[in-house]
Design a protein around this motif. Structure first.
Motif, PDB file in Angstrom:
ATOM      1  N   GLU A 147      38.747  33.718  40.144  1.00  0.00           N
ATOM      2  CA  GLU A 147      38.495  34.914  39.357  1.00  0.00           C
ATOM      3  C   GLU A 147      38.254  36.087  40.297  1.00  0.00           C
ATOM      4  N   LEU A 148      39.063  37.136  40.163  1.00  0.00           N
ATOM      5  CA  LEU A 148      38.871  38.343  40.952  1.00  0.00           C
ATOM      6  C   LEU A 148      37.622  39.058  40.469  1.00  0.00           C
ATOM      7  N   SER A 232      37.764  42.425  36.423  1.00  0.00           N
ATOM      8  CA  SER A 232      37.948  41.016  36.741  1.00  0.00           C
ATOM      9  C   SER A 232      39.249  40.499  36.130  1.00  0.00           C
ATOM     10  N   LYS A 233      39.942  39.625  36.877  1.00  0.00           N
ATOM     11  CA  LYS A 233      41.158  39.003  36.370  1.00  0.00           C
ATOM     12  C   LYS A 233      41.452  37.739  37.168  1.00  0.00           C
ATOM     13  N   LYS A 234      42.319  36.903  36.635  1.00  0.00           N
ATOM     14  CA  LYS A 234      42.720  35.694  37.334  1.00  0.00           C
ATOM     15  C   LYS A 234      43.579  36.052  38.549  1.00  0.00           C
ATOM     16  N   ALA A 235      43.378  35.303  39.625  1.00  0.00           N
ATOM     17  CA  ALA A 235      44.131  35.567  40.848  1.00  0.00           C
ATOM     18  C   ALA A 235      44.227  34.297  41.676  1.00  0.00           C
ATOM     19  N   ILE A 290      41.440  36.802  50.477  1.00  0.00           N
ATOM     20  CA  ILE A 290      42.658  37.473  50.025  1.00  0.00           C
ATOM     21  C   ILE A 290      42.963  37.024  48.600  1.00  0.00           C
ATOM     22  N   TYR A 291      43.086  37.988  47.696  1.00  0.00           N
ATOM     23  CA  TYR A 291      43.403  37.707  46.295  1.00  0.00           C
ATOM     24  C   TYR A 291      44.773  38.299  45.949  1.00  0.00           C
TER      25      TYR A 291
END
Length: 299
Positions: A147-148, A232-235, A290-291
């Motif tokens: 999760e970013l 926030s977002k998936k990464a 790193i995302y």
């Protein structure tokens, strides 16, 4: 028997004609590398830029590059093909042609160890040595889906090359640090870079160099300083250890991982830095997260 003999002669004759006049290269050198294609691509460009006789004339994609190398009265065409073998190994094929003396080389190579062969082997060996030196100076570990983080931040925008990213950060560090510190702005995490544009053909980028802060109603104003919210977002996430100049090696590792796992990415990385390069020390102990955000279906 006579018919068979004639067929063999014809095939041999056609083979000689193909070898002398159709075959697109004079010589091939191959070697295995202990890294993934993106790291080889970037190392090859840095190596090429260091040679006054080298000129990149075409990059078909990440794994196919063509260089001209000029030595005295000869111009050599080097076609580099990078073939991934595993997550951490690749095969490199280098097809070389002497533009002005191709026929002469093709005739001489089967019968002697020519100067053309010696120079070609020496040139490719020189790159391979530089590549191995670089490989020993960084590490990339893929963590996988994560999760970013979400944060509010102050930032400055920088346009540069991938190789110039660290210099762009260092140039703007005093501006961010001084303005925020002098105005009593409370930091809320580690500095990071959000890449907003990435031209993979020219290796040029635009990024926001960000300081996470606590949002307030009295933020300092400056013509180069801006503010924004990171959501926030998936990464996909990787850990990079090494000099931050080459932290983009992790970008390519994440792209490779996504391709193998059928995941679509936004291809705009975010890098979070855990060390201050000005403090020196062993570069392999420097850490960055790193995302690479995962593209959602509605994007």
């Amino acid at each position: 028997m006579k018919k068979t003999f004639l067929v063999l002669i014809a095939l041999l004759f056609m083979g000689v004609l193909w070898y002398l006049f159709v075959k697109p290269y004079d010589y091939i050198v191959t070697f295995k590398a202990r890294t993934f294609p993106g790291a080889i691509n970037q190392s090859l460009k840095i190596w090429g830029n260091s040679l006054k006789e080298a000129q990149l004339i075409n990059q078909e994609d990440l794994t196919h590059l063509t260089y001209n190398l000029t030595f005295n009265d000869s111009t050599y065409l080097y076609q580099w093909n990078i073939i991934p073998l595993t997550d951490s190994t690749s095969k490199v094929e280098v097809y070389v042609k002497d533009i002005r003396h191709s026929l002469k080389n093709k005739i001489a190579i089967p019968f002697s160890n020519t100067d053309f062969e010696k120079r070609t082997i020496k040139t490719v060996k020189d790159f391979n040595e530089k590549l191995n030196e670089h490989i020993d100076k960084f590490r990339v570990k893929i963590i996988g889906e994560d999760e970013l983080f979400a944060t509010y931040c102050a930032y400055v925008t920088v346009k540069t090359t991938q190789f110039g990213k660290a210099q762009g950060m260092m140039y703007n560090y005093p501006l961010l640090n001084t303005i925020l510190a002098n105005n009593g702005i409370e930091l809320n995490g580690r500095p990071f870079v959000e890449v907003t544009e990435w031209d993979r053909e020219t290796d040029s980028i635009q990024f926001d160099f960000c300081y996470p802060i606590i949002k307030s109603d009295s933020l300092p104003q400056h013509p180069d300083l801006k503010y924004k919210q990171i959501n926030s977002k998936k990464a996909l996430k990787a850990i990079y250890n090494g000099n931050y100049i080459t932290s983009d090696r992790a970008w390519y590792a994440l792209l490779d991982y996504a391709a193998k796992n059928n995941q679509e990415l936004e291809e705009l990385p975010i890098e979070v830095f855990f060390n201050n390069p000005n403090m020196g020390g062993n570069e392999l102990s420097w850490k960055a997260e790193i995302y690479m955000p995962i593209r959602t279906q509605n994007e």
